[in-house]
Each structure stands twice: as C-alpha cells, then as structure tokens.
Design a protein around this motif. Structure first.
Motif, mmCIF file in Angstrom:
data_model
loop_
_atom_site.group_PDB
_atom_site.id
_atom_site.type_symbol
_atom_site.label_atom_id
_atom_site.label_comp_id
_atom_site.label_asym_id
_atom_site.label_seq_id
_atom_site.Cartn_x
_atom_site.Cartn_y
_atom_site.Cartn_z
ATOM 1 N N ASP A 123 0.844 -1.192 0.000
ATOM 2 C CA ASP A 123 0.000 0.000 0.000
ATOM 3 C C ASP A 123 0.884 1.248 0.000
ATOM 4 O O ASP A 123 1.383 1.669 1.037
ATOM 5 C CB ASP A 123 -0.911 -0.011 1.245
ATOM 6 N N VAL A 124 1.099 1.828 -1.177
ATOM 7 C CA VAL A 124 1.930 3.034 -1.263
ATOM 8 C C VAL A 124 1.134 4.247 -1.750
ATOM 9 O O VAL A 124 1.503 5.385 -1.460
ATOM 10 C CB VAL A 124 3.157 2.807 -2.173
ATOM 11 N N VAL A 125 0.069 4.000 -2.502
ATOM 12 C CA VAL A 125 -0.826 5.067 -2.942
ATOM 13 C C VAL A 125 -2.254 4.577 -2.704
ATOM 14 O O VAL A 125 -2.597 3.453 -3.073
ATOM 15 C CB VAL A 125 -0.621 5.412 -4.435
ATOM 16 N N SER A 126 -3.066 5.408 -2.075
ATOM 17 C CA SER A 126 -4.410 4.977 -1.680
ATOM 18 C C SER A 126 -5.275 4.681 -2.901
ATOM 19 O O SER A 126 -5.069 5.226 -3.994
ATOM 20 C CB SER A 126 -5.077 6.058 -0.823
ATOM 21 N N ARG A 127 -6.243 3.813 -2.692
ATOM 22 C CA ARG A 127 -7.148 3.459 -3.787
ATOM 23 C C ARG A 127 -7.960 4.669 -4.220
ATOM 24 O O ARG A 127 -8.273 4.821 -5.418
ATOM 25 C CB ARG A 127 -8.063 2.318 -3.343
ATOM 26 N N SER A 128 -8.276 5.556 -3.293
ATOM 27 C CA SER A 128 -9.061 6.746 -3.656
ATOM 28 C C SER A 128 -8.309 7.631 -4.646
ATOM 29 O O SER A 128 -8.922 8.243 -5.531
ATOM 30 C CB SER A 128 -9.412 7.546 -2.391
ATOM 31 N N VAL A 129 -6.954 7.681 -4.509
ATOM 32 C CA VAL A 129 -6.144 8.464 -5.451
ATOM 33 C C VAL A 129 -6.245 7.847 -6.841
ATOM 34 O O VAL A 129 -6.426 8.558 -7.839
ATOM 35 C CB VAL A 129 -4.671 8.529 -4.983
ATOM 36 N N PHE A 130 -6.140 6.524 -6.925
ATOM 37 C CA PHE A 130 -6.214 5.869 -8.231
ATOM 38 C C PHE A 130 -7.617 5.984 -8.825
ATOM 39 O O PHE A 130 -7.772 6.137 -10.048
ATOM 40 C CB PHE A 130 -5.788 4.408 -8.119
ATOM 41 N N GLU A 131 -8.655 5.919 -7.987
ATOM 42 C CA GLU A 131 -10.021 6.070 -8.499
ATOM 43 C C GLU A 131 -10.218 7.461 -9.084
ATOM 44 O O GLU A 131 -10.830 7.628 -10.155
ATOM 45 C CB GLU A 131 -11.027 5.810 -7.376
ATOM 46 N N LYS A 132 -9.675 8.467 -8.400
ATOM 47 C CA LYS A 132 -9.789 9.846 -8.878
ATOM 48 C C LYS A 132 -9.009 10.030 -10.180
ATOM 49 O O LYS A 132 -9.485 10.667 -11.124
ATOM 50 C CB LYS A 132 -9.279 10.804 -7.800
ATOM 51 N N ALA A 133 -7.783 9.443 -10.233
ATOM 52 C CA ALA A 133 -6.962 9.545 -11.445
ATOM 53 C C ALA A 133 -7.619 8.800 -12.603
ATOM 54 O O ALA A 133 -7.623 9.289 -13.747
ATOM 55 C CB ALA A 133 -5.575 8.987 -11.173
ATOM 56 N N ALA A 134 -8.188 7.625 -12.325
ATOM 57 C CA ALA A 134 -8.837 6.836 -13.372
ATOM 58 C C ALA A 134 -10.026 7.593 -13.957
ATOM 59 O O ALA A 134 -10.259 7.579 -15.179
ATOM 60 C CB ALA A 134 -9.282 5.486 -12.810
ATOM 61 N N GLN A 135 -10.771 8.258 -13.089
ATOM 62 C CA GLN A 135 -11.919 9.033 -13.561
ATOM 63 C C GLN A 135 -11.454 10.183 -14.453
ATOM 64 O O GLN A 135 -12.045 10.447 -15.507
ATOM 65 C CB GLN A 135 -12.699 9.577 -12.358
ATOM 66 N N ALA A 136 -10.370 10.857 -14.052
ATOM 67 C CA ALA A 136 -9.845 11.971 -14.848
ATOM 68 C C ALA A 136 -9.313 11.493 -16.195
ATOM 69 O O ALA A 136 -9.336 12.235 -17.182
ATOM 70 C CB ALA A 136 -8.746 12.691 -14.068
ATOM 71 N N LEU A 137 -8.853 10.247 -16.251
ATOM 72 C CA LEU A 137 -8.301 9.680 -17.483
ATOM 73 C C LEU A 137 -9.367 8.991 -18.328
ATOM 74 O O LEU A 137 -9.052 8.417 -19.378
ATOM 75 C CB LEU A 137 -7.198 8.665 -17.141
ATOM 76 N N ASN A 138 -10.624 9.012 -17.863
ATOM 77 C CA ASN A 138 -11.732 8.336 -18.560
ATOM 78 C C ASN A 138 -11.439 6.848 -18.736
ATOM 79 O O ASN A 138 -11.669 6.254 -19.801
ATOM 80 C CB ASN A 138 -11.984 8.973 -19.928
ATOM 81 N N ALA A 139 -10.891 6.243 -17.698
ATOM 82 C CA ALA A 139 -10.504 4.835 -17.745
ATOM 83 C C ALA A 139 -11.726 3.931 -17.717
ATOM 84 O O ALA A 139 -12.743 4.241 -17.075
ATOM 85 C CB ALA A 139 -9.589 4.512 -16.574
ATOM 86 N N GLY A 140 -11.625 2.786 -18.403
ATOM 87 C CA GLY A 140 -12.676 1.788 -18.372
ATOM 88 C C GLY A 140 -12.487 0.818 -17.219
ATOM 89 O O GLY A 140 -11.455 0.827 -16.529
ATOM 90 N N ASP A 141 -13.458 -0.070 -17.022
ATOM 91 C CA ASP A 141 -13.404 -1.014 -15.906
ATOM 92 C C ASP A 141 -12.240 -1.990 -16.023
ATOM 93 O O ASP A 141 -11.734 -2.481 -15.010
ATOM 94 C CB ASP A 141 -14.718 -1.800 -15.816
ATOM 95 N N ASN A 142 -11.813 -2.308 -17.228
ATOM 96 C CA ASN A 142 -10.729 -3.273 -17.422
ATOM 97 C C ASN A 142 -9.359 -2.617 -17.602
ATOM 98 O O ASN A 142 -8.418 -3.256 -18.056
ATOM 99 C CB ASN A 142 -11.026 -4.162 -18.635
ATOM 100 N N ASP A 143 -9.266 -1.351 -17.250
ATOM 101 C CA ASP A 143 -7.998 -0.638 -17.388
ATOM 102 C C ASP A 143 -7.213 -0.680 -16.078
ATOM 103 O O ASP A 143 -7.765 -0.956 -15.003
ATOM 104 C CB ASP A 143 -8.231 0.820 -17.790
ATOM 105 N N ALA A 144 -5.931 -0.430 -16.183
ATOM 106 C CA ALA A 144 -5.058 -0.328 -15.012
ATOM 107 C C ALA A 144 -4.277 0.979 -15.127
ATOM 108 O O ALA A 144 -4.119 1.532 -16.224
ATOM 109 C CB ALA A 144 -4.104 -1.515 -14.933
ATOM 110 N N GLN A 145 -3.778 1.462 -13.990
ATOM 111 C CA GLN A 145 -3.103 2.751 -13.986
ATOM 112 C C GLN A 145 -1.722 2.666 -13.321
ATOM 113 O O GLN A 145 -1.504 1.860 -12.408
ATOM 114 C CB GLN A 145 -3.941 3.821 -13.244
ATOM 115 N N ILE A 146 -0.837 3.511 -13.825
ATOM 116 C CA ILE A 146 0.496 3.689 -13.248
ATOM 117 C C ILE A 146 0.667 5.157 -12.903
ATOM 118 O O ILE A 146 0.288 6.035 -13.686
ATOM 119 C CB ILE A 146 1.602 3.255 -14.241
ATOM 120 N N ILE A 147 1.216 5.431 -11.742
ATOM 121 C CA ILE A 147 1.608 6.787 -11.361
ATOM 122 C C ILE A 147 3.119 6.810 -11.209
ATOM 123 O O ILE A 147 3.691 5.953 -10.528
ATOM 124 C CB ILE A 147 0.925 7.229 -10.048
ATOM 125 N N PHE A 148 3.782 7.757 -11.878
ATOM 126 C CA PHE A 148 5.233 7.881 -11.725
ATOM 127 C C PHE A 148 5.594 9.338 -11.481
ATOM 128 O O PHE A 148 4.788 10.248 -11.714
ATOM 129 C CB PHE A 148 5.966 7.336 -12.960
#
Length: 652
Positions: A383-408
């Motif tokens: 656990d290095v980045v909270s799930r809420s951060v990734f959910e917010k980033a995924a929404q901003a990126l218009n990600a689909g349900d089968n997508d994955a995200q990387i933060i660098f």
C-alpha cells in the motif's frame, strides 16, 4: 475501475501458469514449458600484461584511488546498412554521463582509443590456445581480430577486440555431452563503480585484461545440467593453470528460453551455484509473460491499443508515500498513465516476489534513469498510494473497468522518456517475451539491464593483421594439455575419493598436487582426497583463504615422510599452518601435544585410559569404549602410528 485484490491475483496467476519452486520441480515440469539453456563462460587469463597494450594485468585500484577522470557521452551512428543498433538507441535515451576513473599504473592511451593496439599479447594467445585444445575444439588456421560492439559504456572505444580461436568442441557431463560453439580470446571491460541517475562511473584497471569466452549450444534441458556444464568448463579452465581465480576472475552469462519464448541473456551470474535458481526462475518468467500475452490479446488487438496520460496536481491528490512527497518537494512532476485492458495483469506473477509491474519499474530505472522506487500502480502488492487516489486519477483519465493505472514521478527532462518507456513495455506485452539482456540477482531473480544487442555487432579490426597458426606451434602447445576433466573424475572415483570432495578439489585444481603426493611420497590417494576435500575445505572456509601456497601441503607430507611420522598428525599440522603460516614444520610440531611413542607405550596409555574409563550412560557398549580410548591417546600418539594400528592395539 475493477476492485482487484493484488495479492490474491498474484497467487492465482502463479498457480495458473503452473509455477513450482525449484526444489519441487521435476524434468516433466521443464519439459512442459520447454526449458532450454546455454552458457557463455568468461575467465581471465593469468598473464603479466593486458591483451593489446603493455600495461600490467591483475593490479586493481580502490574506488577512490585514481589519477584522472574522463567524461564521455553515448551517441548512436548509422551502420553501413543505414540502420541504428537498438542498444545504442536505448543508451542514447538515457542521457548518461559516462565517467572513467583512470589510474596511471594500469592504463595508457590505448584504453581511450588514442593509440592503435599493440600486437596481441603472445602469452595470452598461448594460454588461450592451450585451453582451446583442452576443450577439444578445432583450432582455427589463422587468428582474425574483430571488433564487437559494446554500447553500455563499459569499454570507452564502444567496441571490444576479440578473436575466435576454436570451434565445434564438446564437454562431458555425467549423463550426456554438451556441444561447444566456440572459444574466443578478448579484452575485459571496465569495472562499474556506480550507476545512479544520469551518471555511470567505471574503473579502468580491469579494462583490456585478457579473457577467454567459452560458448555452448543450448543443449541443457534443466537447471542442474546448466550448473554442471558451468562447473565442468570452470574445472577445465583451471586445470591448465593458465587462468586467474578469485572474485570477478570468472563470470557466467546464461542464455535461457522457454517454448514460445525467446533467447534471454542473463548476465552477471557470479557463481555457478546461482545458475540453477536463475535459469529456473527466468524460464518460468518467460512462461508467465506468454500467459499475460494470451490474456491481453483476448481482450484487445495491439493496433487498437492506445495509452493516455495526464499530469497530476499534487494539491488535488493526497500522497503519503515518502518517495512521492520528496519528489514533489524537489519540484518533480507526477503523472498518471492509463493502460487500457491491463486490469489484473500488472499484479500477474512473473518471478517470486516480482509481479508484472516490476518490468515497467526496471525499465524506468535503466532507460529514464528514475531511481527506484519510481512508480506505483493500481495493483501494487504494498500500500503506497491509496485506492481513492487511483479512483480519482482513473476518472480523470476516462478509464474503463478493465484498465489499469500507473503513477510515476520524474524531473521535467525525464518525463518524455518515462512515458515512452511505459508505452513501449506495454506494447511489448502483446508480443510475449521482449528480447533483452537481464542482470542476475543473488536470490535467483533477474532485472532488466538493456536491450539485446543486434546480431550483426562484429566486424573486422583494421588495426590488427591476421595471425597464422602453424602446425608445429600447435603441436608444441599440446605438450602442456592436462588430463581431461572426465579422466580426472574417473581417477578420483577409482581412488575411492568421496564424491562430495570432487567439486572442491577440481575448483581449486588440487588434483595434480594429490597425484604428485601419491606418486612421489606414496600417500594413499583416498586419504588425500578427504584431506583436501574435507579438512582443507573446512579450514579454507573458516579462515577465508589459504595463507600459504598450496604446494606447501606437499612439503608437509614430505616432512612427515622424512621424519618417519605417521600421517595421522597431518590434520593437526594443517590447522597450525593456517594459524602460523610462516612457521616451519619443526616449530609446528612443537605446538602439538605430540611426543615420540613406541607401540608398547601406546598400549600402556590405552591400558591406563581403560582403567580410568567411567561410562557416562548405562548403555555404553564396546564400540563407545573403543572410541573413547582412541580419542584419549590421540593427542600424544598422533604421528607415531596410524589409527588403524591404534585400533588393533586396543582389540585385546
């Protein structure tokens, strides 16, 4: 955005590809995944000078001992075919500052390509040809020096001078023969001091030292065979007495592939004992990448796949991972990347403790020069980045349900390379196993090192004339060829030496010394085998190194022979040789409780010990009493009679 349990997904994918630990693996497991492996074994030659200059070989500097620094940058050039080498392009992307630390004792203008090469070192050529003959390779009629591209900066010129000396040989394993492709003599590369960010530092003391490379066909079908082949080649090289030993003097590169995979070169396998785990893990890593490919291709076609990304405003996201917050304080940028249809794949098993997302992090370290930790994913096992951060980033990126995200996170100048690196590795997942060179770690896992060099990386060296090898010269070299390793194994077995002693004896080339002591002093070879393979090995490991030349062991048994002492005292004297390496044998004898005793005196001592014997347990038997009595008189009686005679004296 799917809710995925990364740990459960990692374990499930591990089971799905049928991964088994090496200790539990069978030949059927390796046949199932199509295990195939070959070796490239490098060994430094014990010459006085380097290969193409007259600087001394074998003198090493400490990291802070140097007289000058040289800075270079890697820039790719077009080949005669109008193409760029993939490795050169990758290294150019890194924008590395390559720094060479030079000590005047071990380097000259040849190392920086300001002086043409001297004629090849004749001592090195002779040693390498002797090993070529010992390897039962067909010797070439004429030696041609070629240049082999070296594009990671480890050789300042960008190429390594090398020459093939023999082709088409073989080495014997216990149950099969392994074919040899070739043996070459070449110059060694620099030693790496550090590789941090955009700066890579080398020492030039090792640069140019003569080195042989023995290359096998991929004939090994399980990890144990690869280790055995590596040991046989190492034993063969050492049997000639023409090679250096010690840390860094011998190194193995392992080529591994699985069914449907590709040849992966694993470099930096420092010890042959690492080979089984490294090859096992690498073959299953490729098998896992093929499974990832099939899942990905079932979801989307490569030509339809497109990555998108955006910069994140740190004020709008709550980051608590120290590397991220520290990067933000340094003014670095934070980016989120969306990988369509990669859900469940980033946490897919590839190596023990290494999910698939590690492949992205490794390339960011090497190509974009982002020191690890350098990224987080929506499927991290930790656990290095909270799930809420990734959910917010995924929404901003218009990600689909089968997508994955990387933060660098990266400095502004490195962002473009980082994005290209992530996209490139994601696209490679559609093809399965990317062609690359990897670096071995002590636990058996590997990390990305660089793109695999192109096949056409060798070309003639116009500075060096061909060297003809006459039949008379080759025939003269054959006089120096030792017995084959197979013959040595057979002789050790005939002598009755325990098999667990073989590796140590052959590793340190003690076989000729054992044979000499046997033939000249009449010592039992079976006893000598255990003396070297067990007692000397134990003390060697305990003290870290031999504080005396191994030939002094011959002097030890010669001393016992001349003085009429029994060899039973040799183990005590051997230990004292480690503790007092400069003392003569007379002085060492004085440090033992040994005194001259006749058989009658030994018998009297046994009688006295028998009277004094008090059993410590009720079930003490005759064998226990016998061992006690022999042990009680051993300190004084050792050297006077063999313990077989003591035992006879005690059988009354």
């Amino acid at each position: 955005m799917q809710t995925i349990n990364p740990q459960k997904n990692y374990e499930a994918s591990r089971a799905a590809i049928g991964y088994v630990d090496r200790k539990d693996a069978t030949q059927a497991d390796y046949d199932r995944i199509g295990f195939m492996s070959g070796l490239e074994v490098h060994q430094q030659l014990a010459t006085k000078e380097k290969l193409f200059c007259r600087c001394p070989a074998g003198i090493f500097q400490k990291p802070d001992q140097f007289d000058a620094e040289l800075l270079r940058h890697m820039r790719p050039t077009l080949s005669e075919m109008g193409e760029y080498d993939g490795t050169a392009l990758m290294e150019f992307k890194t924008r590395k500052n390559i720094i060479y630390r030079i000590a005047h004792r071990t380097a000259c203008t040849y190392e920086v390509d300001d002086t043409p090469p001297f004629p090849i070192n004749p001592e090195a050529l002779r040693y390498a040809l002797e090993i070529t003959l010992a390897s039962k390779l067909k010797v070439v009629g004429e030696v041609h020096i070629t240049r082999k591209q070296y594009l990671d900066g480890s050789i300042p010129t960008g190429f390594q001078r090398t020459a093939i000396l023999g082709i088409d040989g073989e080495i014997p394993l216990r149950h099969k023969k392994v074919r040899l492709i070739q043996l070459s003599v070449e110059e060694d590369a620099c030693r790496e001091v550090s590789d941090i960010g955009h700066t890579r530092i080398y020492r030039t003391d090792r640069l140019g030292m003569p080195l042989i490379e023995t290359v096998t066909y991929p004939d090994m079908v399980n990890p144990d065979e690869v280790e055995e082949a590596g040991n046989v080649i190492r034993f063969l090289n050492r049997s000639t007495g023409r090679v250096r030993t010690g840390i860094g003097a011998g190194r193995q590169d392992v080529n591994v592939s699985c069914k449907g995979g590709t040849r992966i070169e694993v470099k930096g396998v420092a010890h042959t004992k690492w080979i089984p785990e490294v090859t096992h893990v690498e073959c299953f890593r490729q098998w896992a990448l093929l499974a990832i490919r099939e899942q990905l291709k079932s979801r989307i076609q490569k030509e339809d796949w497109k990555m998108n990304y955006m910069e994140l405003n740190p004020k709008e996201f709550h980051f608590y991972f120290d590397p991220i917050t520290d990067a933000i304080k340094r003014g670095e940028k934070v980016y989120a990347v969306n990988l369509p249809q990669f859900a469940g794949l980033l946490s897919h098993f590839t190596q023990p403790g290494h999910p698939f997302y590690c492949e992205f992090a490794e390339r960011l370290k090497v190509i974009a020069c982002l020191e690890r930790p350098n990224m987080a994913t929506s499927e991290d096992l930790e656990d290095v980045v909270s799930r809420s951060v990734f959910e917010k980033a995924a929404q901003a990126l218009n990600a689909g349900d089968n997508d994955a995200q990387i933060i660098f996170w990266a400095a502004d100048d490195d962002v473009k390379t980082a994005l290209e690196t992530i996209e490139e590795r994601a696209l490679m997942a559609f093809d399965g196993v990317p062609q690359e060179t990897r670096k071995a770690l002590p636990d058996g896992t590997t990390i990305f090192e660089r793109v695999l060099p192109g096949a056409d990386r060798m070309y003639p060296d116009t500075d060096s004339a061909p060297i003809p090898l006459t039949n008379d010269y080759i025939e003269s070299l054959k006089k120096n060829i030792p017995e084959s390793i197979a013959d040595r194994y057979a002789q050790l077995d005939q002598w009755g030496v325990p098999a667990d002693c073989y590796k140590y004896i052959l590793t340190y080339n003690y076989y000729p010394l054992i044979k000499r002591i046997t033939e000249e002093l009449g010592v039992c070879p079976k006893y000598l085998g255990t003396f070297f393979g067990q007692r000397l090995k134990h003390l060697h490991g305990q003290y870290g190194k031999l504080p005396f030349y191994a030939d002094r062991i011959y002097d030890l048994f010669d001393f016992l022979h001349v003085e009429g002492l029994d060899n039973s005292i040799a183990p005590d004297l051997l230990k004292l040789m480690f503790e007092h390496p400069t003392a003569d044998f007379g002085e060492l004898i004085s440090l033992t409780p040994h005194r001259t005793m006749s058989k009658e005196e030994i018998k009297e001592s046994l009688d006295a010990a028998s009277v004094a014997f008090k059993p410590r347990r009720k079930r003490t038997n005759a064998e226990d009493m016998r061992n006690y009595l022999l042990g009680s008189v051993r300190p004084q009686a050792a050297g006077n009679a063999a313990f077989t005679e003591l035992a006879t004296a005690n059988n009354r």
